[in-house]
Enzyme design. Structure first.
Site, PDB file in Angstrom:
ATOM      1  N   GLU A  31      -4.833   4.220   1.161  1.00 60.15           N
ATOM      2  CA  GLU A  31      -5.226   2.988   0.478  1.00 60.15           C
ATOM      3  C   GLU A  31      -6.626   3.050  -0.127  1.00 60.15           C
ATOM      4  O   GLU A  31      -6.818   2.710  -1.289  1.00 60.15           O
ATOM      5  CB  GLU A  31      -5.120   1.818   1.463  1.00 60.15           C
ATOM      6  CG  GLU A  31      -5.579   0.490   0.881  1.00 60.15           C
ATOM      7  CD  GLU A  31      -5.390  -0.672   1.860  1.00 60.15           C
ATOM      8  OE1 GLU A  31      -4.852  -0.461   2.965  1.00 60.15           O
ATOM      9  OE2 GLU A  31      -5.788  -1.789   1.494  1.00 60.15           O
ATOM     10  N   ARG A  87      -1.796  -5.983  17.316  1.00 58.41           N
ATOM     11  CA  ARG A  87      -2.894  -5.412  16.530  1.00 58.41           C
ATOM     12  C   ARG A  87      -4.199  -6.187  16.724  1.00 58.41           C
ATOM     13  O   ARG A  87      -4.196  -7.412  16.822  1.00 58.41           O
ATOM     14  CB  ARG A  87      -2.523  -5.388  15.043  1.00 58.41           C
ATOM     15  CG  ARG A  87      -1.347  -4.475  14.775  1.00 58.41           C
ATOM     16  CD  ARG A  87      -0.961  -4.526  13.319  1.00 58.41           C
ATOM     17  NE  ARG A  87      -1.725  -3.643  12.468  1.00 58.41           N
ATOM     18  CZ  ARG A  87      -2.209  -3.977  11.278  1.00 58.41           C
ATOM     19  NH1 ARG A  87      -2.079  -5.211  10.822  1.00 58.41           N
ATOM     20  NH2 ARG A  87      -2.845  -3.106  10.543  1.00 58.41           N
ATOM     21  N   ARG A 135       0.832  -1.215   0.000  1.00 61.99           N
ATOM     22  CA  ARG A 135       0.000   0.000   0.000  1.00 61.99           C
ATOM     23  C   ARG A 135       0.863   1.260   0.000  1.00 61.99           C
ATOM     24  O   ARG A 135       0.551   2.254   0.668  1.00 61.99           O
ATOM     25  CB  ARG A 135      -0.960   0.028   1.193  1.00 61.99           C
ATOM     26  CG  ARG A 135      -1.694  -1.270   1.431  1.00 61.99           C
ATOM     27  CD  ARG A 135      -2.499  -1.698   0.236  1.00 61.99           C
ATOM     28  NE  ARG A 135      -3.104  -3.011   0.427  1.00 61.99           N
ATOM     29  CZ  ARG A 135      -3.735  -3.664  -0.546  1.00 61.99           C
ATOM     30  NH1 ARG A 135      -3.813  -3.166  -1.753  1.00 61.99           N
ATOM     31  NH2 ARG A 135      -4.272  -4.831  -0.307  1.00 61.99           N
ATOM     32  N   ASN A 186       3.144  -7.621   7.730  1.00 59.63           N
ATOM     33  CA  ASN A 186       3.166  -8.940   7.101  1.00 59.63           C
ATOM     34  C   ASN A 186       4.636  -9.327   6.957  1.00 59.63           C
ATOM     35  O   ASN A 186       5.287  -8.983   5.987  1.00 59.63           O
ATOM     36  CB  ASN A 186       2.496  -8.899   5.717  1.00 59.63           C
ATOM     37  CG  ASN A 186       0.996  -8.654   5.827  1.00 59.63           C
ATOM     38  OD1 ASN A 186       0.348  -9.141   6.742  1.00 59.63           O
ATOM     39  ND2 ASN A 186       0.443  -7.881   4.896  1.00 59.63           N
ATOM     40  N   TRP A 242     -14.629 -11.934   1.447  1.00 59.76           N
ATOM     41  CA  TRP A 242     -14.043 -11.099   2.499  1.00 59.76           C
ATOM     42  C   TRP A 242     -15.053 -10.531   3.495  1.00 59.76           C
ATOM     43  O   TRP A 242     -14.666  -9.964   4.514  1.00 59.76           O
ATOM     44  CB  TRP A 242     -13.253  -9.941   1.881  1.00 59.76           C
ATOM     45  CG  TRP A 242     -12.050 -10.413   1.143  1.00 59.76           C
ATOM     46  CD1 TRP A 242     -12.009 -10.761  -0.179  1.00 59.76           C
ATOM     47  CD2 TRP A 242     -10.734 -10.631   1.658  1.00 59.76           C
ATOM     48  NE1 TRP A 242     -10.740 -11.167  -0.513  1.00 59.76           N
ATOM     49  CE2 TRP A 242      -9.934 -11.099   0.597  1.00 59.76           C
ATOM     50  CE3 TRP A 242     -10.148 -10.458   2.921  1.00 59.76           C
ATOM     51  CZ2 TRP A 242      -8.583 -11.417   0.752  1.00 59.76           C
ATOM     52  CZ3 TRP A 242      -8.806 -10.769   3.072  1.00 59.76           C
ATOM     53  CH2 TRP A 242      -8.039 -11.242   1.998  1.00 59.76           C
ATOM     54  N   GLU A 245     -15.516  11.521  -0.290  1.00 63.13           N
ATOM     55  CA  GLU A 245     -16.639  10.721   0.219  1.00 63.13           C
ATOM     56  C   GLU A 245     -17.858  10.853  -0.699  1.00 63.13           C
ATOM     57  O   GLU A 245     -18.521   9.866  -1.005  1.00 63.13           O
ATOM     58  CB  GLU A 245     -16.998  11.173   1.640  1.00 63.13           C
ATOM     59  CG  GLU A 245     -18.130  10.347   2.239  1.00 63.13           C
ATOM     60  CD  GLU A 245     -18.439  10.712   3.686  1.00 63.13           C
ATOM     61  OE1 GLU A 245     -18.004  11.793   4.142  1.00 63.13           O
ATOM     62  OE2 GLU A 245     -19.119   9.917   4.365  1.00 63.13           O
ATOM     63  N   GLU A 250      -5.381 -12.454   7.996  1.00 64.50           N
ATOM     64  CA  GLU A 250      -5.019 -12.474   6.580  1.00 64.50           C
ATOM     65  C   GLU A 250      -3.828 -13.408   6.320  1.00 64.50           C
ATOM     66  O   GLU A 250      -2.877 -13.045   5.630  1.00 64.50           O
ATOM     67  CB  GLU A 250      -4.731 -11.040   6.099  1.00 64.50           C
ATOM     68  CG  GLU A 250      -5.933 -10.126   6.283  1.00 64.50           C
ATOM     69  CD  GLU A 250      -5.729  -8.697   5.776  1.00 64.50           C
ATOM     70  OE1 GLU A 250      -4.577  -8.247   5.672  1.00 64.50           O
ATOM     71  OE2 GLU A 250      -6.753  -8.051   5.474  1.00 64.50           O
ATOM     72  N   ARG A 263     -17.795  -9.139   9.634  1.00 63.30           N
ATOM     73  CA  ARG A 263     -16.395  -8.753   9.840  1.00 63.30           C
ATOM     74  C   ARG A 263     -16.277  -7.589  10.824  1.00 63.30           C
ATOM     75  O   ARG A 263     -15.344  -7.538  11.619  1.00 63.30           O
ATOM     76  CB  ARG A 263     -15.778  -8.388   8.484  1.00 63.30           C
ATOM     77  CG  ARG A 263     -14.389  -7.855   8.607  1.00 63.30           C
ATOM     78  CD  ARG A 263     -13.704  -7.859   7.268  1.00 63.30           C
ATOM     79  NE  ARG A 263     -12.551  -6.973   7.296  1.00 63.30           N
ATOM     80  CZ  ARG A 263     -11.806  -6.689   6.252  1.00 63.30           C
ATOM     81  NH1 ARG A 263     -12.092  -7.221   5.073  1.00 63.30           N
ATOM     82  NH2 ARG A 263     -10.777  -5.878   6.342  1.00 63.30           N
ATOM     83  N   LYS A 309       1.173  -8.524  13.935  1.00 60.11           N
ATOM     84  CA  LYS A 309      -0.078  -8.895  13.275  1.00 60.11           C
ATOM     85  C   LYS A 309      -0.152 -10.408  13.343  1.00 60.11           C
ATOM     86  O   LYS A 309       0.710 -11.097  12.798  1.00 60.11           O
ATOM     87  CB  LYS A 309      -0.042  -8.423  11.820  1.00 60.11           C
ATOM     88  CG  LYS A 309      -1.214  -8.908  10.959  1.00 60.11           C
ATOM     89  CD  LYS A 309      -1.143  -8.303   9.554  1.00 60.11           C
ATOM     90  CE  LYS A 309      -2.284  -8.764   8.666  1.00 60.11           C
ATOM     91  NZ  LYS A 309      -2.258  -8.133   7.335  1.00 60.11           N
ATOM     92  N   LYS A 358      -7.569  -0.320  14.849  1.00 51.75           N
ATOM     93  CA  LYS A 358      -7.865   0.551  13.705  1.00 51.75           C
ATOM     94  C   LYS A 358      -9.047   1.449  14.052  1.00 51.75           C
ATOM     95  O   LYS A 358      -9.946   1.027  14.785  1.00 51.75           O
ATOM     96  CB  LYS A 358      -8.196  -0.274  12.456  1.00 51.75           C
ATOM     97  CG  LYS A 358      -6.972  -0.941  11.836  1.00 51.75           C
ATOM     98  CD  LYS A 358      -7.256  -1.508  10.438  1.00 51.75           C
ATOM     99  CE  LYS A 358      -6.023  -2.237   9.910  1.00 51.75           C
ATOM    100  NZ  LYS A 358      -6.134  -2.712   8.530  1.00 51.75           N
ATOM    101  N   ASP A 414     -11.873  -1.411   7.779  1.00 54.93           N
ATOM    102  CA  ASP A 414     -10.517  -1.246   7.271  1.00 54.93           C
ATOM    103  C   ASP A 414     -10.306   0.082   6.545  1.00 54.93           C
ATOM    104  O   ASP A 414     -10.259   0.114   5.316  1.00 54.93           O
ATOM    105  CB  ASP A 414     -10.213  -2.417   6.325  1.00 54.93           C
ATOM    106  CG  ASP A 414      -8.731  -2.550   6.040  1.00 54.93           C
ATOM    107  OD1 ASP A 414      -7.946  -1.813   6.640  1.00 54.93           O
ATOM    108  OD2 ASP A 414      -8.373  -3.402   5.200  1.00 54.93           O
TER     109      ASP A 414
HETATM  110  O1  GCW Z   1      -6.098  -2.873   4.709  1.00 58.66           O
HETATM  111  C1  GCW Z   1      -5.524  -4.101   4.693  1.00 58.66           C
HETATM  112  C2  GCW Z   1      -4.545  -3.982   3.590  1.00 58.66           C
HETATM  113  C3  GCW Z   1      -3.408  -4.937   3.732  1.00 58.66           C
HETATM  114  C4  GCW Z   1      -2.813  -4.755   5.114  1.00 58.66           C
HETATM  115  C5  GCW Z   1      -3.879  -5.032   6.153  1.00 58.66           C
HETATM  116  C6  GCW Z   1      -3.412  -4.798   7.569  1.00 58.66           C
HETATM  117  C7  GCW Z   1      -0.527  -4.923   5.784  1.00 58.66           C
HETATM  118  O2  GCW Z   1      -5.208  -4.136   2.383  1.00 58.66           O
HETATM  119  O3  GCW Z   1      -2.492  -4.636   2.730  1.00 58.66           O
HETATM  120  O4  GCW Z   1      -1.680  -5.554   5.330  1.00 58.66           O
HETATM  121  O5  GCW Z   1      -4.957  -4.183   5.960  1.00 58.66           O
HETATM  122  O6  GCW Z   1      -3.730  -3.755   8.104  1.00 58.66           O
HETATM  123  O7  GCW Z   1      -2.753  -5.647   8.127  1.00 58.66           O
END
Ligand code: GCW
Length: 660
Positions: free
Chosen positions: A375, A301, A143, A184, A523, A493, A268, A318, A264, A342, A347
């Protein structure tokens, strides 16, 4: 203009009144951070005023003094500035405060405000003010929209002039901790915690230390297997715990004062404690115990969810997963663990409610995670100044404690009386000459830091500071860019997602309109539009998500009448013919906002074009090109969304505008 200096331009300013403070500096403290402060003041004096600052023998001889004083209750990062009789004094409890105070004085001269009579006392709002870089060891950035990494290249760690420039920029806005690698953690990045990259990391840490910034790394929960050759990473296995202890001992011997780790896990595809039927508290605590002897911290996280959902299942949601996973283990974490949450439950969409973990969690350290890498908000090709969004999040009332219940109260430590809290942003930098690709995206980097340090600042004040420091103080430049920045998030927006719906983007890249891009995917990011209406029912008849909030928020979200309209479709499935408070039907609102959003972009383009000649040419053209793309792309968004909903609802636009 040197683009790599971003807002530390230090352009020439003719101001004799301000200049007179920059002749002789007295600073008895010789700490490396204090030295950086003096260097910065000297650099600003030279570039702005052509003035060579000299050391003064004592305070009487000085025009500016940097003094440490434990009696003033300024903590380790606060400062006080006082001006009297043509002399400036910056007082702090520790060197970092002197550095922040120095940057404050420099900003003031960059903004051409008088130093005469200047009095300021500041203590940082958030104890932890972090940047999380999602940089990979091959040099790519997950990203990332500003080129490749300046921390890594081809499996190597980079330490060079850019590292120092980065540290100056970050410290100038009050950042005090950075995670340099992606959450990651794969391949060679797993080895960042062993000796492989020891020397480079030591050098990097030295530079960051000069600016009061702690170095952190992301780690791989499966490292005991991948590095240690063990057959398990079970956090409750004593051998695994022993392995971590040993690794951390080695690491802290190489890097004394190292900050800690961001993790993390079970998300994912990343490994985590769930594999061993252990909780996230057990997972975090084994690491926390290993770093504790060295004063290290684990930032864990809460972005944990099942990404394999079935659309027929209307109960699994989710949005609920962060709360479902972490509420049952509130209070089970070690004191040196901070949960990083977050801002929203999904997300980083352009509009989301605030995560119900804020206010829910009462016995665990917490930190807010926002994303300045855009993103889902235009990927630094669209202008989208995010500070107003962050302000809204911080001002949200969770109702967890009378008089101290906002997200700001929680992350600044007011609610739960702690200093293990703060705010982190997923960074938006890369090796592009101007750091952020879009020149105007630098306002988010600057703004995030300024806000984290001083949450009393408004989004407008921050924008004005950034414009002055970057482009100077011409009033037309000031007004027009400020206007562009402040209209940008609402505009984005409007031409993208209506009323909290989100996700109508091309899968994976997350750029450009694709209403059903994720709708038929696993997802769990549905909008559930059909021919009668759109929205996700998150009331008790639906997924039950609204009940995760404390009252009165839970009830407010539960009912269509009291749900804040900007989040209506996040919480409710609403017929296209439903009348909003404005008197418009939902479908008409969708059409109108999409046309309006595009008009807003056209206005931004005009505003920018009218600044030709007043902005350095290269930056002017760079932004102009991106705006031309935004103009085209906002139309694409408008047309795809409008056509989609026209075809679904078969209700025409009242104003008869072109809808394909
Ligand atoms: O928003 C998603 C992103 C992933 C990211 C993930 C996260 C680093 O698309 O690319 O991975 O969140 O926050 O872990």
């Amino acid at each position: 203009m040197s683009f790599e200096n971003a807002w530390l331009q230090y352009s020439k300013i003719c101001n004799e009144e301000n200049k007179k403070y920059f002749f002789r500096v007295y600073a008895p403290d010789k700490n490396r951070v204090t030295t950086s402060a003096i260097q910065e003041l000297a650099c600003a004096a030279l570039k702005i005023f052509d003035c060579r600052m000299q050391p003064a023998a004592d305070q009487d001889a000085a025009t500016i003094s940097l003094v440490l004083d434990q009696e003033r209750n300024l903590g380790t990062e606060g400062y006080e500035i006082t001006e009297a009789d043509g002399k400036l004094q910056i007082t702090a409890g520790a060197p970092a405060g002197l550095l922040y105070g120095s940057f404050s004085c420099i900003r003031r001269i960059q903004c051409e405000k008088p130093l005469k009579g200047f009095q300021e006392r500041k203590l940082p709002s958030a104890p932890f003010r972090m940047l999380n870089h999602w940089d990979n060891i091959d040099g790519s950035i997950e990203r990332g929209y500003s080129g490749t990494s300046f921390f890594f290249q081809d499996q190597k760690v980079l330490v060079d002039d850019r590292t120092r420039m980065y540290a100056r920029l970050a410290a100038s806005v009050g950042i005090n901790a950075v995670v340099i690698n992606n959450v990651n953690v794969k391949g060679n990045a797993t080895k960042l915690i062993d000796g492989t990259y020891g020397e480079e990391l030591r050098l990097m840490k030295e530079i960051l230390d000069d600016y009061g910034i702690s170095l952190y790394l992301s780690l791989n929960f499966a490292a005991p297997m991948e590095l240690g050759g063990m057959d398990s990473a079970d956090p409750c296995d004593p051998e695994v715990a022993g392995w971590w202890k040993e690794k951390m001992k080695e690491l802290y011997t190489r890097l004394p004062g190292f900050g800690g780790f961001l993790v993390k896990a079970d998300s994912e595809g990343r490994p985590g404690p769930f594999t061993y039927r252990r909780t996230h508290a057990e997972g975090a605590n084994v690491l926390a115990d290993a770093v504790k002897p060295y004063g290290g911290r684990i930032i864990w996280r809460c972005f944990v969810y099942n990404c394999q959902q079935d659309w027929r299942d209307k109960k699994t949601d989710r949005a609920k997963s962060g709360y479902d996973n972490f509420m049952p283990i509130d209070g089970k974490f070690r004191e040196n663990v901070i949960l990083q949450i977050k801002n929203g439950p999904m997300d980083f969409q352009v509009r989301e409610p605030v995560s119900p973990l804020f206010g829910g969690l009462k016995k665990t350290n917490q930190m807010l995670e926002v994303q300045i890498a855009q993103e889902y908000t235009g990927q630094q090709r669209h202008v989208c100044y995010l500070i107003p969004m962050f302000k809204e999040v911080l001002n949200f009332h969770t109702y967890c404690k009378e008089g101290a219940d906002t997200v700001q109260d929680i992350v600044t430590g007011k609610t739960f009386k702690t200093t293990n809290c703060g705010i982190a942003a997923v960074a938006n930098t890369g090796d592009d000459e101007n750091w952020t690709g879009h020149d105007l995206a630098a306002a988010n980097f600057f703004g995030f830091g300024r806000l984290a340090y001083d949450m009393d600042l408004t989004a407008e004040e921050i924008a004005r500071e950034w414009i002055s420091c970057t482009f100077g103080n011409d009033s037309e430049v000031q007004e027009k860019i400020e206007k562009m920045l402040l209209m940008s998030w609402p505009a984005y927006e409007k031409y993208t997602s209506p009323l909290g719906i989100g996700w109508m983007v091309n899968p994976n890249v997350h750029y450009g309109p694709n209403v059903d891009g994720y709708e038929y995917d696993r997802w769990g990011t549905y909008h559930r539009a059909d021919h009668l209406g759109i929205g996700v029912d998150r009331t008790k008849d639906g997924t039950g998500y609204a009940a995760q909030y404390l009252e009165p928020n839970a009830s407010a979200y539960e009912s269509v009448e009291t749900c804040p309209e900007e989040l209506l479709l996040f919480f409710h499935y609403i017929p296209y013919t439903y009348r909003l408070k404005s008197g418009k039907t939902l479908i008409q609102h969708i059409y109108d906002t999409h046309f309006e959003g595009v008009e807003n972009v056209d206005e931004m383009v005009k505003l920018w074009n009218s600044l030709e000649g007043k902005i350095p040419e290269k930056a002017f053209t760079r932004v102009q090109k991106r705006l031309a793309h935004q103009k085209m792309h906002s139309r694409e968004w408008r047309d795809q969304i409008n056509t989609y909903f026209y075809r679904k609802s078969m209700i025409a636009d009242e104003q008869g505008r072109t809808i394909y």
